[in-house]
Design a protein around this motif. Sequence first.
Motif, short mmCIF file in Angstrom:
data_model
loop_
_atom_site.label_atom_id
_atom_site.label_comp_id
_atom_site.label_asym_id
_atom_site.label_seq_id
_atom_site.Cartn_x
_atom_site.Cartn_y
_atom_site.Cartn_z
N ASP A 54 23.67 -5.17 11.02
CA ASP A 54 22.75 -6.11 12.00
C ASP A 54 22.47 -7.37 11.37
OD1 ASP A 54 22.98 -3.74 14.03
OD2 ASP A 54 20.74 -4.17 13.76
N ASP A 55 22.39 -8.38 12.37
CA ASP A 55 21.24 -9.61 12.27
C ASP A 55 22.85 -10.61 11.41
OD1 ASP A 55 19.00 -8.13 12.77
OD2 ASP A 55 18.28 -8.04 10.78
N HIS A 78 16.31 -12.06 19.00
CA HIS A 78 15.65 -10.65 18.27
C HIS A 78 14.28 -10.12 18.44
CE1 HIS A 78 15.30 -8.22 14.72
NE2 HIS A 78 16.07 -8.23 14.45
N HIS A 135 22.36 -3.70 6.90
CA HIS A 135 21.76 -5.18 7.24
C HIS A 135 22.49 -6.27 6.15
CE1 HIS A 135 18.75 -3.00 9.96
NE2 HIS A 135 18.52 -4.19 10.18
N HIS A 164 23.06 -9.48 19.41
CA HIS A 164 22.24 -8.69 18.69
C HIS A 164 20.92 -9.15 18.98
CE1 HIS A 164 19.72 -6.32 16.11
NE2 HIS A 164 19.26 -7.21 15.25
ZN LIG Z 1 18.11 -6.50 13.74
#
Ligand SMILES: [Zn+2]
Length: 254
Positions: free
Chosen positions: A86-87, A146, A32, A142
């Motif tokens: 991710d993110d 979310h 992350h 992604h």
């Molecule tokens: Zn995520």
Amino acid sequence: MSRSHRLWRALARGREAFGAPATAGLRVLGYHSVGSALPGDPYGLSTPAEAFARQMESIASGRFGSPVSIGRAKLDGSAEIAVSFDDGYADTLTTAAPLLARLSIPFSVCVTPGLLDSGRPHLSWPELKELSLVPGCEIGAHGLTHARLDSLAAGDLARELSESRRRLEDALGGAVAVMTWPHGAASRRTADAARAAGYARAGCSLYGVNGPDRDPLLLKRTEIVSFDDERDFAGKASGTWDWFALRQGDPAAR
Ligand SMILES: [Zn+2]
């Protein structure tokens, strides 16, 4: 560090006595944030910068397989390793990407348009564009907000998949064909919806290695956390932590 991390570390260290598992294929590592102190981070989502640098030097050495992005992996059973984020944390651009570029390690960054809209600690849209131009960088989706996509009805699921892809393609001016599942929440139904929405590959949150038979929309991915010491990392990259999958359950079986 959680009790669970200590338990699985103990199991992994027992497994080391038998050597690394013999199975080859694509292993995807999931990160992350790197090098930022995230407020309230019980899951260890931000890997310290020094630890990340040592981890990437071991990836660059080739000892865990050929470094590839998710989209460019051969997925033919040969030993490959992918680094993914991710993110869309801003530190992916400021901290992780310069090191990855210097070490010539390809990487995949899967971002959520709704998180980018919300500002720090996430990338701004111009920063995402800048990141996409770093050599070896692949941008993926992604989700749009979310949400846990496996709990959505068909219409909302299709919208999350196609709208996130469209917003990224508009911003970057290129095709987006890779994604990762928010919260790892996926199933055969969501994989089929992602295929229909034009994705070629997607990563979930199940430890393990991907052989040629694995559904490319449900690729296994091994999460690296801030609690991992060098031995934990080597174990996760070589498979001695794959027992953790027993606790997770395979989205391909859902
Ligand atoms: Zn995520």
